[in-house]
Design a protein around this motif. Structure first.
Motif, short mmCIF file in Angstrom:
data_model
loop_
_atom_site.label_atom_id
_atom_site.label_comp_id
_atom_site.label_asym_id
_atom_site.label_seq_id
_atom_site.Cartn_x
_atom_site.Cartn_y
_atom_site.Cartn_z
N ALA A 107 0.74 -0.98 -0.12
CA ALA A 107 0.10 0.47 -0.02
C ALA A 107 1.12 1.11 -0.16
CB ALA A 107 -0.52 -0.07 1.31
N ILE A 108 0.60 2.08 -0.94
CA ILE A 108 1.43 2.94 -0.62
C ILE A 108 0.42 4.31 -0.61
CG2 ILE A 108 2.95 4.75 -2.22
CD1 ILE A 108 3.36 2.52 -4.39
N MET A 109 1.06 5.22 0.53
CA MET A 109 0.41 6.48 0.88
C MET A 109 0.79 7.57 -0.15
SD MET A 109 -0.43 5.77 4.79
CE MET A 109 1.19 6.08 5.60
N GLY A 110 0.00 8.34 -0.70
CA GLY A 110 0.73 9.76 -1.75
C GLY A 110 0.94 9.34 -3.07
N ALA A 111 0.01 10.37 -3.69
CA ALA A 111 -0.29 9.80 -5.32
C ALA A 111 0.03 10.81 -6.13
CB ALA A 111 -1.31 10.03 -5.40
N GLY A 112 1.57 11.89 -4.86
CA GLY A 112 2.48 12.11 -5.82
C GLY A 112 3.45 11.63 -6.91
N LEU A 113 4.69 12.51 -7.05
CA LEU A 113 5.46 11.76 -8.28
C LEU A 113 6.25 11.01 -7.46
CD1 LEU A 113 7.98 13.71 -10.12
CD2 LEU A 113 9.49 12.22 -8.68
N ILE A 114 6.70 10.72 -6.21
CA ILE A 114 7.14 10.07 -5.70
C ILE A 114 6.42 8.40 -5.35
CG2 ILE A 114 8.63 8.81 -3.75
CD1 ILE A 114 9.92 11.55 -3.47
N GLY A 115 5.17 8.76 -5.19
CA GLY A 115 3.60 7.92 -5.09
C GLY A 115 3.26 6.76 -5.89
N CYS A 116 3.26 8.06 -7.77
CA CYS A 116 3.03 6.73 -8.81
C CYS A 116 4.69 6.22 -8.93
CB CYS A 116 2.72 8.27 -9.86
SG CYS A 116 0.60 9.13 -9.45
N GLU A 117 5.68 6.40 -9.09
CA GLU A 117 7.03 5.69 -9.50
C GLU A 117 7.16 4.39 -8.80
OE1 GLU A 117 9.49 9.90 -10.57
OE2 GLU A 117 10.49 8.81 -9.33
N PHE A 118 7.45 5.12 -7.15
CA PHE A 118 7.19 3.23 -6.78
C PHE A 118 5.95 2.77 -7.09
CE2 PHE A 118 9.86 5.66 -3.37
CZ PHE A 118 10.76 4.85 -3.27
N ALA A 119 4.40 2.79 -7.42
CA ALA A 119 3.76 2.33 -7.81
C ALA A 119 3.85 2.03 -8.85
CB ALA A 119 2.19 2.82 -8.15
N ASN A 120 4.67 2.43 -10.49
CA ASN A 120 4.90 1.90 -11.23
C ASN A 120 6.42 0.67 -11.13
OD1 ASN A 120 5.18 3.21 -14.56
ND2 ASN A 120 5.45 1.25 -14.44
N ASP A 121 6.80 1.35 -10.61
CA ASP A 121 8.42 0.58 -10.43
C ASP A 121 7.60 -1.00 -9.15
OD1 ASP A 121 11.22 0.24 -11.06
OD2 ASP A 121 11.49 0.33 -9.14
N LEU A 122 7.04 -0.59 -8.10
CA LEU A 122 7.01 -1.85 -7.68
C LEU A 122 6.29 -3.15 -7.89
CD1 LEU A 122 6.62 -0.04 -4.04
CD2 LEU A 122 8.18 -2.60 -4.53
N HIS A 123 5.17 -2.23 -9.26
CA HIS A 123 4.58 -3.20 -9.72
C HIS A 123 5.49 -4.30 -11.14
CE1 HIS A 123 2.00 -4.58 -13.57
NE2 HIS A 123 1.57 -4.79 -12.60
N ALA A 124 6.29 -3.33 -11.71
CA ALA A 124 7.11 -3.93 -12.99
C ALA A 124 8.12 -4.88 -12.19
CB ALA A 124 7.95 -2.82 -13.18
N GLY A 125 8.19 -4.74 -10.32
CA GLY A 125 9.44 -5.58 -10.28
C GLY A 125 8.58 -6.84 -9.40
N GLY A 126 7.45 -7.22 -9.91
CA GLY A 126 6.36 -8.10 -9.37
C GLY A 126 5.10 -7.69 -8.22
N TYR A 127 5.36 -6.94 -7.88
CA TYR A 127 4.30 -6.59 -6.26
C TYR A 127 3.21 -5.45 -7.32
CZ TYR A 127 9.20 -7.35 -4.78
OH TYR A 127 10.22 -8.06 -4.33
N ARG A 128 1.93 -5.81 -6.40
CA ARG A 128 0.80 -5.78 -6.11
C ARG A 128 0.86 -4.35 -5.06
NH1 ARG A 128 -4.28 -7.64 -4.27
NH2 ARG A 128 -3.26 -8.41 -2.89
N THR A 129 0.10 -2.93 -5.91
CA THR A 129 -0.11 -1.88 -5.37
C THR A 129 -0.73 -1.41 -5.21
OG1 THR A 129 1.11 -1.07 -7.45
CG2 THR A 129 2.65 -1.63 -5.79
N THR A 130 -1.36 -1.06 -3.91
CA THR A 130 -2.55 0.24 -4.07
C THR A 130 -1.77 0.93 -3.64
OG1 THR A 130 -3.92 -1.61 -3.68
CG2 THR A 130 -4.71 0.21 -2.78
N VAL A 131 -2.51 1.89 -4.18
CA VAL A 131 -2.25 4.44 -3.85
C VAL A 131 -3.28 4.98 -3.27
CG1 VAL A 131 -1.92 6.26 -5.22
CG2 VAL A 131 -1.08 4.43 -6.04
#
Ligand code: FAD
Length: 380
Positions: free
Chosen positions: A146-170
């Motif tokens: 779970a990522i708290m925050g939908a700013g630049l860093i939250g969105c980058e982590f969501a995309n990167d973690l997804h590409a690394g094989g993790y599920r994400t919720t922002v």
């Protein structure tokens, strides 16, 4: 002769030291850092999961190697507790060090939300290499993050973690991603692209607590709903580290106030990087700190040089939807004019024919250079 002391070995501190050594190879230089002093590129922290990189693999050089390269003494794991500008001295872990000139390059600290619950230890901020290593060590395989925050860093982590094989919720209280950086339509494109990957969003909702659950944790939201996850990233913003300057009586507003010579309200104390407010601008990005490093290196070497900022576009590392944005300064008159097509969105913030900012998504990011030529410099 007392040395020049730089507090901080992030991109600001190390780039300043490198630029200074091009001008002056001999003046004694001491660098002090609270961390281990390894040289790394912070933007790589939000591309490390897709590349499967450990913290050690992201480190480019140990502090000892940097010390040799820079002909500097580097004190690691050393916390600067206070500075005394009048006496030209600082206190670091109960040692008193004298300086001729002092540079504060102390960065910005993550804002921590005050959350209820018994699982706040499962909430991680990732703002340096140590944080990244700690998070990776705690991250279960194929975890739901779970990522708290939908700013630049939250969105980058969501995309990167997804590409690394993790599920994400922002999760974020704003109604769009990257508010303040993107107009709604461009933000919607980023969200749709991440949605299509499988990233979940709970926008318009704030997390209020993190509780232990049978498996992982449960985040309580402000409308009574909850989100289950294994681990939580907090990416709700950063605040310039100003404590040392403030307690020393130096001028501080949003950041440590400096003029275009990067000089604080005391002539022998300078500040740059994420901790500094340069002629009214607090810009927590790499391009501005590189411009500051070049100018301040000249000044410290005896040639007083004011910093200039050209256009300062930011590339957002969301490969699902490439984005480049140069947000208009707060309060600048104008309105967003949008072109939307198969290539993506081109949004221009204009007042008549004058361009004050832009946001590009998808293939339109190619227009960045031509638009930069039309933008007024941030600090001429
Ligand atoms: P920091 O790197 O935070 O360094 C601060 C230093 O000060 C550290 O060495 C710390 O130990 C030291 N310190 C602080 N207080 C004390 C003390 N009291 N005593 C001793 N030492 C102290 N920007 C971009 O332009 N493009 C990007 O793509 C991008 N991606 C990013 C991705 C992430 C995940 C993050 C978090 C940021 C990103 N940024 C990006 C922002 C950019 O990385 C920062 O603006 C930049 O790295 C800041 O460098 P700094 O040296 O000012 O601060």
């Amino acid at each position: 002769m007392h040395p020049i002391i730089i507090v901080g070995t992030g991109l600001a501190g190390y780039n300043l030291a490198k630029a200074f050594r091009k001008q002056d190879q001999d003046t004694p230089l001491v660098m002090i850092t609270a961390d281990d002093g390894r040289n790394y590129s912070k933007p790589m922290l939000s591309t490390g999961f897709s590349k499967g990189k450990s913290a050690d693999e992201l480190a480019m050089a140990e502090a000892a190697t940097m010390a040799t390269e820079l002909n500097a003494t580097i004190l690691t794991h050393t916390d600067v507790q206070s500075i005394d500008p009048q006496a030209h001295q600082l206190k670091a872990d109960d040692r008193v060090l004298m300086y001729s000139k002092l540079v504060l390059a102390t960065g910005a600290a993550p804002i921590r939300l005050s959350l209820e619950g018994d699982a706040t230890d499962a909430v991680f901020s990732i703002n340096d290499l140590t944080d990244y290593g700690r998070f990776r060590a705690a991250l279960p395989e194929q975890a739901h993050v779970a990522i708290m925050g939908a700013g630049l860093i939250g969105c980058e982590f969501a995309n990167d973690l997804h590409a690394g094989g993790y599920r994400t919720t922002v999760i974020a209280p704003s109604s769009q991603v990257m508010p303040g950086l993107l107009p709604t339509e461009a933000a919607d494109s980023v969200r749709s692209a991440l949605d299509a990957l499988g990233v979940s969003f709970r926008l318009g909702r704030a997390a209020t607590g993190v509780f232990r659950a049978e498996e992982g944790v449960r985040l309580a939201l402000d409308n009574g709903d909850s989100v289950s996850a294994d681990i939580v990233i907090s990416a709700v913003g950063l605040r310039p580290r100003t404590r040392l300057a403030e307690e020393a009586g130096l001028a501080v507003t949003k950041g440590i106030v400096v003029n275009r010579l990067l000089q604080t309200s005391h002539p022998d104390v300078f500040a740059m990087g994420d901790c500094a407010e340069v002629d009214g601008h607090v810009l927590l990005y790499v391009m501005p700190l590189m411009a500051c490093a070049r100018a301040l290196a000249q000044t410290l070497a005896g040639d007083p040089t004011e910093v200039c900022y050209g256009p300062m576009p930011v590339t957002v590392k969301t490969p699902a939807c490439p984005v480049v944005t140069a947000p208009p300064a707060v309060g600048v008159r104008g309105k967003w004019v949008l072109e939307q097509g198969d290539a993506g969105i081109k949004a221009l913030y204009q007042d008549g024919d004058t361009l004050h900012g832009y946001a590009l998504t998808g293939e339109t990011v190619r227009e960045k250079l031509s638009l930069n030529r039309r933008l007024s410099p941030v600090l001429a």
